[in-house]
Write a protein that holds these residues in place. Sequence first.
Motif, PDB file in Angstrom:
ATOM      1  N   SER A 287      44.656  55.637  32.097  1.00 31.62           N
ATOM      2  CA  SER A 287      44.777  57.058  32.438  1.00 31.62           C
ATOM      3  C   SER A 287      43.878  57.442  33.609  1.00 31.62           C
ATOM      4  CB  SER A 287      44.436  57.930  31.222  1.00 31.62           C
ATOM      5  OG  SER A 287      43.053  57.850  30.921  1.00 31.62           O
ATOM      6  N   HIS A 288      42.962  56.546  34.007  1.00 35.11           N
ATOM      7  CA  HIS A 288      42.057  56.841  35.123  1.00 35.11           C
ATOM      8  C   HIS A 288      42.772  56.562  36.442  1.00 35.11           C
ATOM      9  CE1 HIS A 288      38.625  56.705  37.849  1.00 35.11           C
ATOM     10  NE2 HIS A 288      37.904  57.269  36.897  1.00 35.11           N
ATOM     11  N   PRO A 289      42.737  57.498  37.401  1.00 35.41           N
ATOM     12  CA  PRO A 289      43.466  57.293  38.668  1.00 35.41           C
ATOM     13  C   PRO A 289      42.996  56.091  39.477  1.00 35.41           C
ATOM     14  CG  PRO A 289      42.039  59.245  38.769  1.00 35.41           C
ATOM     15  CD  PRO A 289      42.082  58.815  37.346  1.00 35.41           C
ATOM     16  N   GLY A 290      41.745  55.674  39.280  1.00 35.15           N
ATOM     17  CA  GLY A 290      41.228  54.532  40.043  1.00 35.15           C
ATOM     18  C   GLY A 290      41.092  53.278  39.209  1.00 35.15           C
ATOM     19  N   PHE A 291      41.989  53.096  38.212  1.00 32.20           N
ATOM     20  CA  PHE A 291      41.792  51.982  37.274  1.00 32.20           C
ATOM     21  C   PHE A 291      41.922  50.615  37.944  1.00 32.20           C
ATOM     22  CE2 PHE A 291      46.421  52.443  36.854  1.00 32.20           C
ATOM     23  CZ  PHE A 291      46.839  51.125  36.815  1.00 32.20           C
ATOM     24  N   GLU A 292      42.720  50.507  39.019  1.00 29.68           N
ATOM     25  CA  GLU A 292      42.870  49.214  39.692  1.00 29.68           C
ATOM     26  C   GLU A 292      41.556  48.791  40.355  1.00 29.68           C
ATOM     27  OE1 GLU A 292      47.159  48.187  41.220  1.00 29.68           O
ATOM     28  OE2 GLU A 292      46.644  50.230  41.843  1.00 29.68           O
ATOM     29  N   GLU A 293      40.861  49.748  40.948  1.00 35.33           N
ATOM     30  CA  GLU A 293      39.558  49.442  41.549  1.00 35.33           C
ATOM     31  C   GLU A 293      38.540  49.092  40.458  1.00 35.33           C
ATOM     32  OE1 GLU A 293      36.227  51.339  44.583  1.00 35.33           O
ATOM     33  OE2 GLU A 293      38.085  52.446  44.196  1.00 35.33           O
ATOM     34  N   GLN A 294      38.658  49.758  39.303  1.00 34.97           N
ATOM     35  CA  GLN A 294      37.766  49.429  38.184  1.00 34.97           C
ATOM     36  C   GLN A 294      37.998  47.986  37.720  1.00 34.97           C
ATOM     37  OE1 GLN A 294      38.287  52.408  35.132  1.00 34.97           O
ATOM     38  NE2 GLN A 294      37.143  53.965  36.261  1.00 34.97           N
ATOM     39  N   ILE A 295      39.260  47.563  37.696  1.00 32.21           N
ATOM     40  CA  ILE A 295      39.578  46.178  37.335  1.00 32.21           C
ATOM     41  C   ILE A 295      38.899  45.222  38.316  1.00 32.21           C
ATOM     42  CG2 ILE A 295      41.436  44.455  37.223  1.00 32.21           C
ATOM     43  CD1 ILE A 295      43.287  46.679  36.199  1.00 32.21           C
ATOM     44  N   ASP A 296      38.984  45.543  39.620  1.00 32.02           N
ATOM     45  CA  ASP A 296      38.361  44.692  40.645  1.00 32.02           C
ATOM     46  C   ASP A 296      36.849  44.620  40.444  1.00 32.02           C
ATOM     47  OD1 ASP A 296      40.820  44.242  41.795  1.00 32.02           O
ATOM     48  OD2 ASP A 296      40.614  45.824  43.308  1.00 32.02           O
ATOM     49  N   THR A 297      36.226  45.755  40.101  1.00 29.63           N
ATOM     50  CA  THR A 297      34.772  45.783  39.870  1.00 29.63           C
ATOM     51  C   THR A 297      34.390  44.856  38.727  1.00 29.63           C
ATOM     52  OG1 THR A 297      34.600  48.067  40.662  1.00 29.63           O
ATOM     53  CG2 THR A 297      32.816  47.263  39.259  1.00 29.63           C
ATOM     54  N   VAL A 298      35.134  44.930  37.621  1.00 32.21           N
ATOM     55  CA  VAL A 298      34.849  44.089  36.452  1.00 32.21           C
ATOM     56  C   VAL A 298      35.082  42.618  36.795  1.00 32.21           C
ATOM     57  CG1 VAL A 298      35.515  43.558  34.074  1.00 32.21           C
ATOM     58  CG2 VAL A 298      35.379  45.934  34.829  1.00 32.21           C
ATOM     59  N   THR A 299      36.202  42.330  37.471  1.00 34.36           N
ATOM     60  CA  THR A 299      36.526  40.949  37.844  1.00 34.36           C
ATOM     61  C   THR A 299      35.443  40.349  38.729  1.00 34.36           C
ATOM     62  OG1 THR A 299      38.896  41.479  37.735  1.00 34.36           O
ATOM     63  CG2 THR A 299      38.278  39.475  38.908  1.00 34.36           C
ATOM     64  N   GLN A 300      34.943  41.149  39.671  1.00 32.11           N
ATOM     65  CA  GLN A 300      33.883  40.680  40.566  1.00 32.11           C
ATOM     66  C   GLN A 300      32.590  40.401  39.797  1.00 32.11           C
ATOM     67  OE1 GLN A 300      33.160  43.258  43.946  1.00 32.11           O
ATOM     68  NE2 GLN A 300      31.234  42.251  44.441  1.00 32.11           N
ATOM     69  N   THR A 301      32.246  41.307  38.870  1.00 34.65           N
ATOM     70  CA  THR A 301      31.027  41.111  38.080  1.00 34.65           C
ATOM     71  C   THR A 301      31.155  39.884  37.186  1.00 34.65           C
ATOM     72  OG1 THR A 301      30.737  43.522  38.051  1.00 34.65           O
ATOM     73  CG2 THR A 301      29.369  42.244  36.546  1.00 34.65           C
ATOM     74  N   LEU A 302      32.331  39.674  36.587  1.00 36.90           N
ATOM     75  CA  LEU A 302      32.556  38.483  35.759  1.00 36.90           C
ATOM     76  C   LEU A 302      32.387  37.217  36.588  1.00 36.90           C
ATOM     77  CD1 LEU A 302      35.663  39.583  33.643  1.00 36.90           C
ATOM     78  CD2 LEU A 302      33.329  39.259  32.813  1.00 36.90           C
ATOM     79  N   SER A 303      32.862  37.269  37.830  1.00 35.13           N
ATOM     80  CA  SER A 303      32.711  36.121  38.723  1.00 35.13           C
ATOM     81  C   SER A 303      31.237  35.857  39.030  1.00 35.13           C
ATOM     82  CB  SER A 303      33.489  36.375  40.016  1.00 35.13           C
ATOM     83  OG  SER A 303      33.357  35.294  40.890  1.00 35.13           O
ATOM     84  N   GLU A 304      30.460  36.944  39.202  1.00 30.76           N
ATOM     85  CA  GLU A 304      29.031  36.821  39.503  1.00 30.76           C
ATOM     86  C   GLU A 304      28.264  36.158  38.362  1.00 30.76           C
ATOM     87  OE1 GLU A 304      27.406  40.624  40.524  1.00 30.76           O
ATOM     88  OE2 GLU A 304      28.725  40.879  42.258  1.00 30.76           O
ATOM     89  N   ILE A 305      28.703  36.386  37.125  1.00 30.25           N
ATOM     90  CA  ILE A 305      27.993  35.793  35.981  1.00 30.25           C
ATOM     91  C   ILE A 305      28.703  34.524  35.487  1.00 30.25           C
ATOM     92  CG2 ILE A 305      27.047  38.019  35.256  1.00 30.25           C
ATOM     93  CD1 ILE A 305      29.133  38.044  32.981  1.00 30.25           C
ATOM     94  N   GLU A 306      29.589  33.989  36.341  1.00 28.23           N
ATOM     95  CA  GLU A 306      30.282  32.720  36.069  1.00 28.23           C
ATOM     96  C   GLU A 306      31.124  32.784  34.803  1.00 28.23           C
ATOM     97  OE1 GLU A 306      27.228  29.775  36.068  1.00 28.23           O
ATOM     98  OE2 GLU A 306      26.675  30.133  38.167  1.00 28.23           O
ATOM     99  N   ALA A 307      31.875  33.884  34.666  1.00 24.02           N
ATOM    100  CA  ALA A 307      32.766  34.033  33.511  1.00 24.02           C
ATOM    101  C   ALA A 307      34.169  34.446  33.954  1.00 24.02           C
ATOM    102  CB  ALA A 307      32.198  35.065  32.536  1.00 24.02           C
ATOM    103  N   GLY A 308      34.478  34.187  35.212  1.00 19.06           N
ATOM    104  CA  GLY A 308      35.744  34.671  35.763  1.00 19.06           C
ATOM    105  C   GLY A 308      36.943  33.806  35.470  1.00 19.06           C
ATOM    106  N   ASP A 309      36.729  32.591  34.936  1.00 12.78           N
ATOM    107  CA  ASP A 309      37.855  31.671  34.730  1.00 12.78           C
ATOM    108  C   ASP A 309      38.257  31.542  33.264  1.00 12.78           C
ATOM    109  OD1 ASP A 309      35.536  30.467  33.945  1.00 12.78           O
ATOM    110  OD2 ASP A 309      35.958  28.513  34.872  1.00 12.78           O
ATOM    111  N   LYS A 310      37.839  32.461  32.430  1.00  6.51           N
ATOM    112  CA  LYS A 310      38.131  32.375  30.996  1.00  6.51           C
ATOM    113  C   LYS A 310      39.512  32.934  30.667  1.00  6.51           C
ATOM    114  CE  LYS A 310      33.340  32.540  29.441  1.00  6.51           C
ATOM    115  NZ  LYS A 310      33.367  31.191  28.828  1.00  6.51           N
ATOM    116  N   THR A 311      40.054  32.497  29.537  1.00  3.89           N
ATOM    117  CA  THR A 311      41.297  33.069  29.027  1.00  3.89           C
ATOM    118  C   THR A 311      41.098  34.574  28.816  1.00  3.89           C
ATOM    119  OG1 THR A 311      41.872  31.019  27.893  1.00  3.89           O
ATOM    120  CG2 THR A 311      42.951  33.034  27.118  1.00  3.89           C
TER     121      THR A 311
END
Length: 405
Positions: A287-311
């Motif tokens: 429901s948030h108008p910027g949810f796609e950018e929020q997804i990118d933020t989370v994906t980037q942070t997961l990558s930073e903590i080496e958790a971006g390749d998980k199921t």
Amino acid sequence: MIDTSPQQETAVLVGLINQDQDEKQAQEYLDELEFLADTAGAVVKKQFFQRLDIPNPVTFVGSGKLEEIQNYIKIHEVDTVIFDDELSPTQLRNIERTLECKVLDRTNLILDIFAKRAQTAHAKTQVELAQYQYLLPRLTRMWTHLERQRGGIGMRGPGETQIETDRRIILDKIARLKEQLVKIDRQKATQRKNRGKLVRVALVGYTNVGKSTIMNMLAKSEVFAENKLFATLDTTVRKVVIGNLPFLLSDTVGFIRKLPHGLVESFKSTLDEVREADVLVHVVDISHPGFEEQIDTVTQTLSEIEAGDKTTIYVFNKIDAFDYIRKDEHDLSPKTKANFSLEDWKNSWMGKKNTPSLFISAIEKQNVDEFKKTLYEEVLKVHVTRFPYNDFLYDPEWILTPEEE
């Protein structure tokens, strides 16, 4: 009758429109900053914007805009001015001299909310470490009176200034806090080892997307959840059973745009639950108008903590609050994302990803059974590799018992 209730702090917000963020993005960021200010307990009176290619290195905004802000806060007796980006020590000092009021930046505000939300010794230690790391380069703007654990008569070196003394005290505190976190991390690692081989699932996502609500729904627990940013700071782990399949579910701290790097560093131990998870449930507020950018933020942070390749299972939550601008049938202009219905989104990149995507409302319990079944299937894939010889039977048509509904 005299009103003795404490007066709410008033604030104005300041943001930039530049090559990195257009007017729409700048407005969205400042709206989020207003939500942060509200979470911290402030009432926002006005938002100020300025178009600048790069922030002014001396005062962040131009002298004319700073004068406009100064006039407004004097007339309306505003307590605090909050900037959407991190201010350098020089900018902070110069702005405070001009405005003669409390000046905060986004980092400082987030740290304040974290300090307010921290409940356990672990979270409090992490927040305190981040606060001191933020404060250290900014000592020149203040003449502090820090509590001295190692100061006083006989402890100060010859010719040492107040700032040098404070810097030494803070460096000592930072060293002690890091030692405390190392001990706590060892305890947490031992706790994780003692959980055995059960499959681990971690809820991740932007702050205030409904992770704690989903946690309560699946685990039948009472994790604190409210419509505020960073309602959850401490990782909560619960054993969950869906059908006949047990696993561990953890609720983690939410991510946010422009999250201070020092905060990510301080909270790395909390994010170990994410790093060691077998399956991630990435919760998104559709429901948030910027949810796609929020997804990118989370994906980037997961990558930073080496958790971006998980199921990963994508759960698009809050479909009950989703709304869109319906196009008039005579309007021949190209369809934009603002005109996308829920069905349009389901048929977009979300439906084409190689990972499961569910659309639910945790509050209204919409499509929850479909979500549980998908989660069951993904956990099962890990479970059967870990327990290949047990008598576990997979029933593709498992039926929820009344207790689980």
